[in-house]
Design an enzyme around this catalytic site. Structure first.
Site, mmCIF file in Angstrom:
data_model
loop_
_atom_site.group_PDB
_atom_site.id
_atom_site.type_symbol
_atom_site.label_atom_id
_atom_site.label_comp_id
_atom_site.label_asym_id
_atom_site.label_seq_id
_atom_site.Cartn_x
_atom_site.Cartn_y
_atom_site.Cartn_z
ATOM 1 N N ASP B 142 -21.889 2.208 3.568
ATOM 2 C CA ASP B 142 -21.194 2.745 2.254
ATOM 3 C C ASP B 142 -22.018 3.923 1.558
ATOM 4 O OD1 ASP B 142 -19.273 0.635 2.468
ATOM 5 O OD2 ASP B 142 -20.484 -0.759 1.591
ATOM 6 N N MET B 188 -13.152 2.853 5.371
ATOM 7 C CA MET B 188 -13.832 1.888 4.377
ATOM 8 C C MET B 188 -14.129 2.411 3.227
ATOM 9 S SD MET B 188 -15.976 -0.650 7.403
ATOM 10 C CE MET B 188 -15.233 -2.267 7.823
ATOM 11 N N GLN B 297 -15.073 1.969 12.860
ATOM 12 C CA GLN B 297 -15.736 3.159 12.446
ATOM 13 C C GLN B 297 -17.262 2.816 12.245
ATOM 14 O OE1 GLN B 297 -14.543 3.661 7.904
ATOM 15 N NE2 GLN B 297 -13.403 1.882 8.618
ATOM 16 N N ARG B 298 -17.861 1.645 11.874
ATOM 17 C CA ARG B 298 -18.948 1.422 11.587
ATOM 18 C C ARG B 298 -19.743 0.920 12.752
ATOM 19 N NH1 ARG B 298 -18.941 -4.403 8.037
ATOM 20 N NH2 ARG B 298 -19.027 -5.457 9.616
#
Lengths: 428, 428
Positions: B142, B188, B297-298
């Site tokens: 994040d 996200m 994505q992560r």
């Protein structure tokens, strides 16, 4: 000596431009036959509306970069030619445009519907006595063209979904004890499960990869699915599901409801993953996560399969060779000689065997219960994702090329076809 | 000489194991201080339940592969330590386990909540007079940790979303004249728009990349959004939207409705993309497609940023150096010296400045209208996606490693904590 037309048709892929490169470079081997290669802006619509691009006007850098650039460099379309007796004008117009630009070679790069376009055009040209060599060139991420062992575009999607499923399984394996227990990944595949099944390549003896694969060829049974998810979570703590967008229940209804249809009359789908998550939550109350790959999977040139890139280029080159040899209405097909080590070659297939066809995945590629890839399936898919073919990078991003696509000066009056889709106007 | 504890906490990333590698290799430089490194199975829960893994029992190949393997190799958790006055037992148990295994170094690898765990534990150890060096190690996709210029894990997600948005835009650019006009990609970002904004790196003067970026820091205005999409389609024929999962309307409601909350009390989101597509269809009736990246994505180590991998490894190594230097309750932070060419170094930050914090993206990284990345934003993000760090491949798939994670023999009686989340039982 005459000019050639090249068009991209249907959904684009990570490697369709590699096929374009094969055709463009292949044509240079026949300077006595082929003068210029004109790309149709948006496929066959470029021919209808006389929106043609002289490929030789693109820079060397752009052309060299086609082989590693995803999407359709000249634009693609979903336009189905009607039968000549229904819409004779369309064929007449195509021939008029080809005549005006001295186009005697037609290369059309697409899936089953696009091969049908090539077949119809070959017939029509023959009927009116216009000498036009028509060669279909295979491309479909769906891998559903008949006759050819596989389709350029598919291997790269297969690699993308297998890599993604593997990576997601490592993520969920890390967190499942106190967080997400089920991850659902939705992939493309309206009628066939080739893509979803290929994700099974990520499975090995380490409990990674997809645990449950859902393909359209096998009727979706909600109870059996939920039970299988439950058993998997009980056994290993988490469950990775890969589902094709086109799975249907025993009444033939899409698990994801139909909303609209595209120009070929195919139902447009999306949203299977959240539906499956609903089913799981209702019965099992597990924490779930889901993803929908959509265009990302078919545009993912960054993780393309080298095998796929090589084959995409090779079918382009072979298409030109066939044209030079005087073959008519054929498509270069990929013939598998052996799987280990992978050996293949290209052979011409008559386009009537391919046009409008749709090849389903053999049932024995999936396990009896319908949820897993079998060894036979692995043997088929494994060579198709072999090898990496990274694009060059600049400032952290792939150095993808974009064509200028300057239109040739038009020689004919504007076309007002009665039933054709019209692209957004563009000035020459 | 004593042992060290290493735990992975919170959502995992593509490079958290690179940090683990930095710690494991870093510890080898201090044989006079650090004997063994024990990994907690599922983060702090591994300490509570005495589920410890002796990292030296893993094979050389596995350890060497950590640097290119996504997910949390030893398991992660979302477990928030309560205040000592509320649940003193938990702290007592942790100290008991550490004492039993002669653990005097504590490395905890996570985001803001995890840094809070480290801070509380350092205080508790000090309070009871147990000598424990506590070092926080940054990790969060994040990018919202205060003080540090960026967070390991973020750069790789940024690269993934920028590459994906670029590829999707090439796809849609090919087809928009007769097919999809709008593509929405959900990424996200519950409270911050770092990830969504970074997709803007794909924009250049070629009309590629995202046209509309939606971040949680800027209130979502449905009318303005739809109008912007319409204007973009009118101007260039298509529109690429990248939306953070956590965008909210002017009443503070998530555009995607809340469903449940995770153990940290964060709302679990998902489904912004289909909601936005609904808005567009209702007003504009364009053909739309959408994707939800979610875990892909992560976990996407295959497209990791080399800068990110380097920084992830470096913070791990620095954490051990700080411990060896006798620093207490610090976290290695990344300091940017300059953006072009990118230069950075690592400095200790006191963990009280980081614990529980959340850094929002500066408003001026987004344009006045709130839809685009500004030059200031580009300057910040660009270095973070620089460089490629491909994993090795085997048979067409990344050669990711999986730890054996055999548990150490337990020395204490089983723990029955009163308020803790309990992981699924695992036998030593």
């Amino acid at each position: 000596m005459a000019n050639a037309f090249y068009g991209q048709s249907g959904g684009v892929s990570a490697v369709i431009n590699a096929t374009a490169a094969g055709i463009i470079e292949g044509a240079k081997a026949y300077p006595e036959l082929i003068d210029k290669v004109f790309a149709g802006r948006d496929g066959i619509l470029g021919a209808l509306y006389e929106n043609l691009v002289d490929i030789s006007e693109e820079s060397e850098e752009t052309l060299a970069g086609l082989v590693h650039t995803p999407g359709g460099a000249f634009g693609s379309c979903r336009h189905k030619l009607q039968n000549p007796n229904v819409n004779h004008d369309e064929y007449q117009r195509l021939i008029d445009v080809f005549r005006a630009h001295d186009i005697r070679y037609f290369f059309y790069n697409g899936g089953g519907d696009s091969q049908d376009t090539t077949r119809k055009l070959a017939d029509a040209a023959h009927y009116v006595g216009y000498d036009l060599t028509c060669i279909g060139v295979p491309k479909t991420i769906d891998n559903d063209l008949p006759e050819t062992d596989c389709c350029p575009g598919f291997g790269s999607v297969a690699k993308y979904v297998a890599v993604s499923a593997l990576e997601a399984s490592l993520d969920v394996a890390s967190m499942h004890k106190t967080s997400t227990k089920v991850f659902v990944m939705e992939v493309m595949g309206r009628h066939t499960g080739w893509i979803a099944a290929a994700a099974g390549l990520a499975c090995d003896n380490r409990e990674l990869g997809p645990d449950v694969i859902l393909v359209p060829e096998i009727t979706f049974d909600r109870d059996a699915f939920v039970r299988r998810v439950q058993q998997t979570v009980a056994k290993k703590g988490f469950c990775i599901v890969v589902a094709a967008e086109g799975i249907r229940d025993d009444s033939g209804n899409f698990v994801s409801q139909m909303e609209t249809t595209d120009a070929f009359g195919h139902a447009q789908l999306g949203g299977v993953a959240p539906r499956l998550v609903d089913y799981i939550k209702q019965s099992l109350n597990y924490k779930c996560h889901w993803s929908v790959c959509d265009y990302l999977q078919r545009a993912a040139r960054h993780i393309a399969s080298k095998t796929d890139v090589d084959q995409a280029y090779a079918v382009g080159k072979a298409a030109v060779d066939y044209a030079a040899q005087g073959l008519q209405a054929v498509m270069p097909g990929i013939v598998r000689e052996q799987s280990v080590p992978y050996q293949w070659h290209i052979e011409p297939i008559h386009i009537s065997k391919v046009a409008g066809g749709e090849k389903h995945m053999p049932r024995h590629y999936m396990s009896k219960d319908g949820f897993s890839l079998t060894q036979a399936g692995r043997d088929y898919f494994a060579p198709l994702i072999e090898g990496e073919a990274y694009p060059p990078y600049r400032n952290g991003l792939p150095d993808y090329q974009k064509c200028r696509n300057r239109l040739l000066e038009r020689k004919l009056p504007e076309y007002f076809g009665k039933t054709t889709q019209k692209p957004t106007p563009e000035t020459a």
